[in-house]
Design an enzyme around this catalytic site. Structure first.
Site, PDB file in Angstrom:
ATOM      1  N   LYS A   1      17.103  40.085 -92.255  1.00 59.25           N
ATOM      2  CA  LYS A   1      18.064  39.123 -91.798  1.00 59.25           C
ATOM      3  C   LYS A   1      19.396  39.355 -91.334  1.00 59.25           C
ATOM      4  O   LYS A   1      19.880  39.295 -90.536  1.00 59.25           O
ATOM      5  CB  LYS A   1      17.965  37.987 -93.090  1.00 59.25           C
ATOM      6  CG  LYS A   1      18.422  36.536 -92.625  1.00 59.25           C
ATOM      7  CD  LYS A   1      18.414  35.677 -93.945  1.00 59.25           C
ATOM      8  CE  LYS A   1      17.071  35.229 -94.568  1.00 59.25           C
ATOM      9  NZ  LYS A   1      16.854  34.611 -95.537  1.00 59.25           N
TER      10      LYS A   1
ATOM     11  N   ARG B   1      22.182  33.951 -99.099  1.00 58.66           N
ATOM     12  CA  ARG B   1      20.978  34.319 -98.676  1.00 58.66           C
ATOM     13  C   ARG B   1      20.353  35.711 -98.979  1.00 58.66           C
ATOM     14  O   ARG B   1      21.060  36.737 -98.648  1.00 58.66           O
ATOM     15  CB  ARG B   1      20.826  34.033 -96.994  1.00 58.66           C
ATOM     16  CG  ARG B   1      21.515  32.904 -96.336  1.00 58.66           C
ATOM     17  CD  ARG B   1      21.698  32.923 -94.933  1.00 58.66           C
ATOM     18  NE  ARG B   1      20.493  32.590 -94.168  1.00 58.66           N
ATOM     19  CZ  ARG B   1      20.556  32.617 -92.942  1.00 58.66           C
ATOM     20  NH1 ARG B   1      21.430  32.772 -92.287  1.00 58.66           N
ATOM     21  NH2 ARG B   1      19.124  32.192 -92.341  1.00 58.66           N
TER      22      ARG B   1
ATOM     23  N   GLY C   1       8.929  35.215-103.096  1.00 58.40           N
ATOM     24  CA  GLY C   1       9.264  35.688-104.266  1.00 58.40           C
ATOM     25  C   GLY C   1      10.657  35.795-104.600  1.00 58.40           C
ATOM     26  O   GLY C   1      11.299  35.920-105.755  1.00 58.40           O
TER      27      GLY C   1
ATOM     28  N   MET D   1      14.751  34.933-103.951  1.00 56.70           N
ATOM     29  CA  MET D   1      15.680  33.880-104.057  1.00 56.70           C
ATOM     30  C   MET D   1      15.846  32.997-102.792  1.00 56.70           C
ATOM     31  O   MET D   1      15.828  33.274-101.878  1.00 56.70           O
ATOM     32  CB  MET D   1      16.988  34.402-104.504  1.00 56.70           C
ATOM     33  CG  MET D   1      17.841  33.230-105.219  1.00 56.70           C
ATOM     34  SD  MET D   1      19.665  33.554-105.361  1.00 56.70           S
ATOM     35  CE  MET D   1      20.070  32.984-103.778  1.00 56.70           C
TER      36      MET D   1
ATOM     37  N   ARG E   1      13.867  36.699 -86.096  1.00 58.34           N
ATOM     38  CA  ARG E   1      12.897  37.766 -86.504  1.00 58.34           C
ATOM     39  C   ARG E   1      11.655  37.856 -85.423  1.00 58.34           C
ATOM     40  O   ARG E   1      11.479  36.819 -84.830  1.00 58.34           O
ATOM     41  CB  ARG E   1      12.663  37.773 -87.907  1.00 58.34           C
ATOM     42  CG  ARG E   1      11.895  36.455 -88.287  1.00 58.34           C
ATOM     43  CD  ARG E   1      11.448  36.343 -89.675  1.00 58.34           C
ATOM     44  NE  ARG E   1      11.370  34.718 -89.934  1.00 58.34           N
ATOM     45  CZ  ARG E   1      11.453  34.432 -91.120  1.00 58.34           C
ATOM     46  NH1 ARG E   1      11.441  34.940 -92.178  1.00 58.34           N
ATOM     47  NH2 ARG E   1      10.997  32.997 -91.255  1.00 58.34           N
TER      48      ARG E   1
ATOM     49  N   HIS F   1     -22.617  46.242-102.259  1.00 61.08           N
ATOM     50  CA  HIS F   1     -23.900  46.224-101.346  1.00 61.08           C
ATOM     51  C   HIS F   1     -23.809  45.132-100.222  1.00 61.08           C
ATOM     52  O   HIS F   1     -23.846  45.611 -99.086  1.00 61.08           O
ATOM     53  CB  HIS F   1     -25.321  46.154-102.074  1.00 61.08           C
ATOM     54  CG  HIS F   1     -26.462  46.374-101.099  1.00 61.08           C
ATOM     55  ND1 HIS F   1     -27.245  45.236-100.816  1.00 61.08           N
ATOM     56  CD2 HIS F   1     -27.070  47.408-100.632  1.00 61.08           C
ATOM     57  CE1 HIS F   1     -28.038  45.811 -99.916  1.00 61.08           C
ATOM     58  NE2 HIS F   1     -28.092  47.073 -99.960  1.00 61.08           N
TER      59      HIS F   1
ATOM     60  N   SER G   1     -22.517  65.529 -87.565  1.00 63.65           N
ATOM     61  CA  SER G   1     -22.155  64.151 -87.692  1.00 63.65           C
ATOM     62  C   SER G   1     -21.571  64.238 -89.126  1.00 63.65           C
ATOM     63  O   SER G   1     -22.494  64.428 -89.823  1.00 63.65           O
ATOM     64  CB  SER G   1     -23.258  63.185 -87.204  1.00 63.65           C
ATOM     65  OG  SER G   1     -22.503  62.012 -87.346  1.00 63.65           O
TER      66      SER G   1
ATOM     67  N   CYS H   1     -19.800  59.078 -88.704  1.00 63.15           N
ATOM     68  CA  CYS H   1     -20.747  57.952 -88.578  1.00 63.15           C
ATOM     69  C   CYS H   1     -20.886  57.147 -89.977  1.00 63.15           C
ATOM     70  O   CYS H   1     -21.339  56.435 -90.166  1.00 63.15           O
ATOM     71  CB  CYS H   1     -22.134  58.428 -88.159  1.00 63.15           C
ATOM     72  SG  CYS H   1     -22.931  59.549 -89.523  1.00 63.15           S
TER      73      CYS H   1
ATOM     74  N   TYR I   1     -16.247  62.301 -81.146  1.00 60.53           N
ATOM     75  CA  TYR I   1     -16.290  60.883 -81.101  1.00 60.53           C
ATOM     76  C   TYR I   1     -16.532  60.261 -82.599  1.00 60.53           C
ATOM     77  O   TYR I   1     -16.565  60.812 -83.533  1.00 60.53           O
ATOM     78  CB  TYR I   1     -17.757  60.271 -80.618  1.00 60.53           C
ATOM     79  CG  TYR I   1     -18.919  60.749 -81.099  1.00 60.53           C
ATOM     80  CD1 TYR I   1     -19.492  59.756 -82.137  1.00 60.53           C
ATOM     81  CD2 TYR I   1     -19.626  62.016 -80.948  1.00 60.53           C
ATOM     82  CE1 TYR I   1     -20.683  60.149 -82.758  1.00 60.53           C
ATOM     83  CE2 TYR I   1     -20.766  62.372 -81.573  1.00 60.53           C
ATOM     84  CZ  TYR I   1     -21.240  61.633 -82.439  1.00 60.53           C
ATOM     85  OH  TYR I   1     -22.392  61.996 -83.306  1.00 60.53           O
TER      86      TYR I   1
HETATM   87  P1  ADP Z   1      14.408  32.089 -95.638  1.00 64.05           P
HETATM   88  O1  ADP Z   1      14.513  33.490 -95.736  1.00 64.05           O
HETATM   89  O2  ADP Z   1      13.805  31.172 -96.634  1.00 64.05           O
HETATM   90  O3  ADP Z   1      14.158  31.687 -94.392  1.00 64.05           O
HETATM   91  P2  ADP Z   1      17.339  31.180 -95.099  1.00 64.05           P
HETATM   92  O4  ADP Z   1      18.321  32.294 -95.641  1.00 64.05           O
HETATM   93  O5  ADP Z   1      16.946  31.507 -93.689  1.00 64.05           O
HETATM   94  O6  ADP Z   1      15.934  31.340 -95.969  1.00 64.05           O
HETATM   95  O7  ADP Z   1      17.725  29.928 -95.184  1.00 64.05           O
HETATM   96  C1  ADP Z   1      16.960  28.780 -95.020  1.00 64.05           C
HETATM   97  C2  ADP Z   1      17.906  27.642 -94.040  1.00 64.05           C
HETATM   98  O8  ADP Z   1      18.933  27.425 -94.563  1.00 64.05           O
HETATM   99  C3  ADP Z   1      18.075  28.127 -92.688  1.00 64.05           C
HETATM  100  O9  ADP Z   1      16.933  28.082 -91.881  1.00 64.05           O
HETATM  101  C4  ADP Z   1      19.070  27.369 -92.186  1.00 64.05           C
HETATM  102  O10 ADP Z   1      18.622  25.971 -91.884  1.00 64.05           O
HETATM  103  C5  ADP Z   1      19.833  27.184 -93.552  1.00 64.05           C
HETATM  104  N1  ADP Z   1      21.029  27.782 -93.675  1.00 64.05           N
HETATM  105  C6  ADP Z   1      21.368  29.087 -94.156  1.00 64.05           C
HETATM  106  N2  ADP Z   1      22.398  29.626 -93.927  1.00 64.05           N
HETATM  107  C7  ADP Z   1      23.094  28.746 -93.320  1.00 64.05           C
HETATM  108  C8  ADP Z   1      24.376  28.499 -92.782  1.00 64.05           C
HETATM  109  N3  ADP Z   1      25.494  29.398 -92.824  1.00 64.05           N
HETATM  110  N4  ADP Z   1      24.817  27.279 -92.278  1.00 64.05           N
HETATM  111  C9  ADP Z   1      23.811  26.242 -91.992  1.00 64.05           C
HETATM  112  N5  ADP Z   1      22.652  26.436 -92.546  1.00 64.05           N
HETATM  113  C10 ADP Z   1      22.287  27.541 -93.118  1.00 64.05           C
HETATM  114 MG    MG Z   2      15.284  31.689 -92.779  1.00 64.03          MG
END
Ligand code: ADP
Ligand code: MG
Ligand code: MG
Length: 910
Positions: A44, A114, A123, A125, A370, A486, A795, A862, A882
């Protein structure tokens, strides 16, 4: 946690050349990071930096590196010296760019926190939005934005997210409060709550946090920020994250990064929105913008299912029969801008992107990009289209497709539109979907199939005696056994869909029923299995056939032009041979003749032969089998039209053919004209303590030469017949199994040569053929130089070679191999991916020694490994000619061989 080498190297470097950079900034058209820094910044963070540098509208922010996470865990959960100042400084830059101050009562800067590891990882945060709000900054936000509803909505969202994610207060507490408030006011939407109502919700939220945590909701923005940062790093070691890493082999020391970013708001009114999109359709690959958005919403409202999201495009809206207006209609200018971003991102990343965006008061912001997840069908179409568009070249297209994913495209699939009732789940043991009548014995499967019925064979587990039933069935379902049971192995080999180990199902063999909870399936009831997902369904769910032309054919054509390894198939039935040809097989690498002894009345003759007490008795029984074998080979040769066909002479322990039941014994006794007791006695005498290392393979040919002689005769007569009847030249390669002594091969080759000469004389057709051996015992690999004097080809039978090298029985390994994998003792199941060090070393030795004796010795593999991409790569490196695999893996092998060629593995030119 072990420290990464990178971290160590950095530390040493920092000692001499200054300070480690723990924080990387992005925003305002610049960035300190780049897309290729995902190891340090997480996916990210790296892409936020890249988008920033591209000049896309990204809210400014900064990324705390994964090395801080590593440091945190190697140093008793503390931060490196100087991190706090670095964060302060980066925050100041953000404040300056935005023109607002963190914690300022008049015009507060709010941020999101984030998480972001190298690969997207459930899993970890969840994101916290609107951080920096408290009882007084919320007033500032209300005044500054001129929108009290928006300010209070943001605050209550913040308390809810921070309370849940950082403080661990359960979601439902907050949801209850919100629902209650809406109910009291007779409202259905969150957005309809007035500022006063929201203030009430906020007070209730704070009281809840106090009650649940024993502390007031934190009011100091700096404390909020550090608590959220700590929570991201803490989430790296939650049970969920650890489990996910183990399942996906993600090293613990990768760590996660933390992104802190200025908030933009999609919830400020009707000229605001938030959305997610794919730059192309991720399910079918169509080059069409595909996404959803919501007006006046924030964060993950779109995916949360609270309101029905709207489509981005008019086309998408129509295709999904939505009545809600598309963004293209509601915000045409912003949509056009977003569409430009889409093209810019695709051109830059040269791949389909998954993006997140927000519109704040008529201005577009990009929040994430991504490489997008896609189905196998979409991956193919996108790769081929991008070559045509000149975005990537053919090599790149080939690199991008995961060979194993092709499996999804080759088998019939459940019609995605059809309703289904799933009653149980097992392991996805062999892909494809099939529906039919449930039957509980192999005999009944064969019976009903011969009457033209489609049947699913349901067994607790299967054994070699069930083969005919498995063959007759359109699908196989077992309640016990794993991915290498099996049932699973045989079904994959046959290309039959299979669900194994569906443990919730209780089979009553006597009553011929199976039960799961209150659902009872009787003999003959219709069921459907999906061997790609492991689902078991009631009734017959319609399936659709795969499409092998179009993009699939195009990509395969490119792969064929690149690869040096040939790809053959393991096949013994006409159906398998035809399927394999359709999938592009260039010959048969393994035709197991034992299957040809199990069918119908052959098994009786075979049993008669085994139980005969002298050669004359055996010859008499074999004479009855000869024409049937010959007919089998004629058909195979006709289908393979001059392509090489490697036929392995009889291999399995004789006891596999023995009669078991009284009825079977009586049948043999009658056919052979001997006493039932004699049959019983002789059958008992043939029991072996360890059949897999017993009387099998070429040992059968040595002790009962007349069996191999009959088989050789059937082969040469079939070749002669095909030549006479259709002018087609069959080129059989006769393979002697389980050779340990060079002498074994010599003796048997002499016999084959003699029979070849006899048939040539009698038929007037001299067939070109070769004789070779399977290398499946360590001794054979080591003595390959000697063996190659008689062998014209090797083989590698890597199933047995793995068993004998490890001293490990494949049938018994499932019980403990899982524990080995869990404890990290074995990186992978050696029966799935060839062990390059031990077994692979024997393959290498045998190849070298064999070719030293006979430079033009033909080399192939094989075992099951012949269809495994990693093993195929190894085969290319060793220089095999092969690989041979089951029909449905032929396309996978063709692609994997092309990828091996691209990665520089070479085979010699012959
Ligand atoms: P995930 O990894 O679950 O995709 P994100 O970090 O992308 O989580 O955050 C989820 C959502 O939170 C994003 O898709 C966006 O809509 C919102 N978000 C995250 N950061 C911002 C920000 N700086 N301003 C506005 N919305 C945000
Ligand atoms: Mg996201
Ligand atoms: Mg999320």
């Amino acid at each position: 946690m072990a420290q990464t080498n990178v971290a160590k190297a950095k530390k040493t470097a920092s000692a001499s050349s200054g300070k480690t950079q723990w924080v990387y900034r992005f925003g305002a058209g610049k960035a300190e990071g780049r897309a290729d820094m995902r190891n340090l910044l997480g996916g990210k963070g790296a892409n936020l930096a890249e988008m920033s540098s591209l000049g896309l509208p990204v809210p400014p922010g900064f990324t705390i590196t994964t090395e801080v996470c590593t440091y945190y865990y190697t140093n008793g959960q503390s931060y490196p010296a100087g991190l706090e100042q670095d964060v302060e400084a980066a925050l100041a830059t953000v404040e300056e760019t935005v023109g607002a101050r963190f914690g300022d009562d008049a015009n507060p800067l709010l941020v999101s926190v984030r998480s972001g590891a190298r690969v997207s990882m459930p899993g970890m945060m969840d994101t916290v939005l609107n951080l920096g709000l408290n009882d007084s900054t919320v007033e500032g936000l209300a005044r500054h934005s001129g929108d009290a509803r928006f300010a209070y909505d943001s605050y209550r969202r913040f308390i809810q997210m921070f309370g849940n994610v950082v403080l661990g207060v359960d979601h439902h507490h907050f949801e209850e409060i919100l629902e209650l408030e809406k109910e009291e006011r007779g409202l259905s939407l969150d957005t309809e709550l007035t500022p006063e109502a929201l203030q009430k919700v906020i007070a209730a939220y704070k009281a809840k946090v106090q009650a649940e945590t024993g502390k007031p909701f934190p009011q100091d923005p700096k404390a909020q920020l550090w608590a959220a940062i700590g929570a991201v790093f803490g989430s790296w070691q939650t049970q969920r994250a650890i489990t996910y890493r183990r399942l996906h082999s993600i090293p613990e020391d990768w760590g996660t990064a933390v992104n802190v970013q200025a908030m933009v708001f999609g919830n400020m009114g009707e000229d605001c929105a938030t959305g997610v999109a794919f730059t192309r359709n991720p399910s079918n690959g169509e080059n069409a913008f595909y996404g959803e958005y919501l007006v006046n919403a924030q964060g993950e409202d779109v995916v949360a299912g609270i309101r029905t999201p709207q489509h981005l495009t008019v086309a998408g809206k129509k295709a999904n029969r939505s009545s809600l207006p598309a963004m293209e209609e509601v915000m045409p200018k912003l949509f056009a801008e977003l569409d430009q971003v889409r093209h810019k991102l695709e051109a830059h990343y040269r791949d389909m992107q998954d993006i997140e965006f927000t519109v704040q008061r008529g201005k577009l912001y990009m929040l994430q990009t991504r490489s997008g997840k896609r189905t196998a069908a979409a991956a193919l179409k996108i790769a081929v289209d991008m070559v045509k568009e000149g975005v990537i070249d053919r090599d790149e297209a080939i690199r991008r497709i995961d060979p194993a994913s092709l499996d999804q495209l080759l088998h019939p699939m459940l019609d995605p539109k059809a309703p289904r009732k799933v009653i149980a789940r097992g392991l996805p043991a062999s892909p494809g979907a099939a529906g039919g009548h449930a039957v509980f014995t192999a005999d009944e499967a064969e019976d009903r199939a011969s009457k033209g019925e489609k049947v699913i064979l349901v067994r607790t587990e299967t054994s070699p005696e069930d083969i005919h039933g498995m063959h007759a069935a359109v699908g196989i379902l077992t309640t016990r056994g794993g991915m290498t049971s099996h049932a699973a192995v045989v079904a994959r080999g046959m290309g039959r869909p299979c669900v194994s180990g569906a443990g919730d199902l209780r089979i009553d063999a006597h009553a011929r029923t199976m039960k799961v909870r209150d659902v009872l399936v009787r003999d003959g009831d219709l069921i459907t299995i999906d061997g790609g997902t492991g689902e078991v369904m009631l009734g017959e769910v319609p399936t659709i056939q795969p499409e092998l032309s179009g993009d699939f054919a195009t990509l395969m054509g490119w792969a064929d032009a690149l690869r040096k390894l040939k790809v053959r198939t393991n096949a013994e039935t006409p159906l398998d041979a035809r399927t394999a040809r359709r999938f592009g097989a260039e010959g048969i690498g393994l035709c197991r003749t034992e299957h040809m002894f199990f069918d119908g009345n052959r098994i009786v003759a075979m049993r008669e032969m085994i139980l005969a007490d002298d050669e004359a008795g055996r010859r008499k029984a074999l004479a009855r089998i000869l024409p049937m074998q010959r007919a089998d080979f004629v058909e195979l040769f006709q289908i393979m039209k001059g392509l090489p066909v490697t036929i392995r002479l009889l291999d399995p322990p004789l006891h596999e053919f023995l009669p078991h039941t009284d009825a079977e014994m009586a049948e043999v006794a009658a056919a052979a004209g001997i006493e039932l007791d004699t049959v019983r006695h002789r059958a008992a005498m043939m029991k072996e303590a360890n059949p897999m290392l017993g009387h099998r393979g070429c040992r059968l040919g040595i002790t009962f030469p007349e069996i191999y002689e009959m088989q050789a005769r059937a082969i040469f007569e079939a070749a002669a017949q095909v030549k006479k009847e259709s002018g087609e030249t069959a080129e059989p390669e006769i393979m002697i199994p389980l050779v340990a002594l060079p002498k074994e091969l010599e003796v048997l080759k002499e016999m084959v040569d003699r029979v070849a000469a006899e048939v040539a004389k009698a038929s007037g057709v001299a067939t070109t053929y070769s004789v070779g051996t399977m290398i499946e015992l360590p001794r054979a690999a080591l003595l390959a130089g000697e063996i190659a004097k008689a062998a014209e080809f090797f083989s590698f039978g890597t199933n047995d070679l793995t068993q004998t090298t490890y001293g490990l029985s494949r049938d018994d390994a499932a019980r403990f191999l899982q524990a080995y994998e869990r404890k990290g003792l074995l990186p992978q199941d050696p029966f799935v991916t060839l062990d390059p060090q031990g077994v692979g070393e024997l393959v290498r030795i045998a190849s070298e020694r064999g070719r030293k004796t006979r430079p033009n010795l033909k080399l192939g593999i094989c075992g099951e490994h012949g269809g495994d991409p990693a093993s195929i790569r190894f085969c290319a490196e060793v220089g095999l000619d092969y690989v041979s695999c089951s029909p449905y893996r032929v396309p996978i092998a063709r692609l994997a061989a092309a990828q091996a060629a691209l990665s520089g593995a070479t085979t010699r030119d012959v």
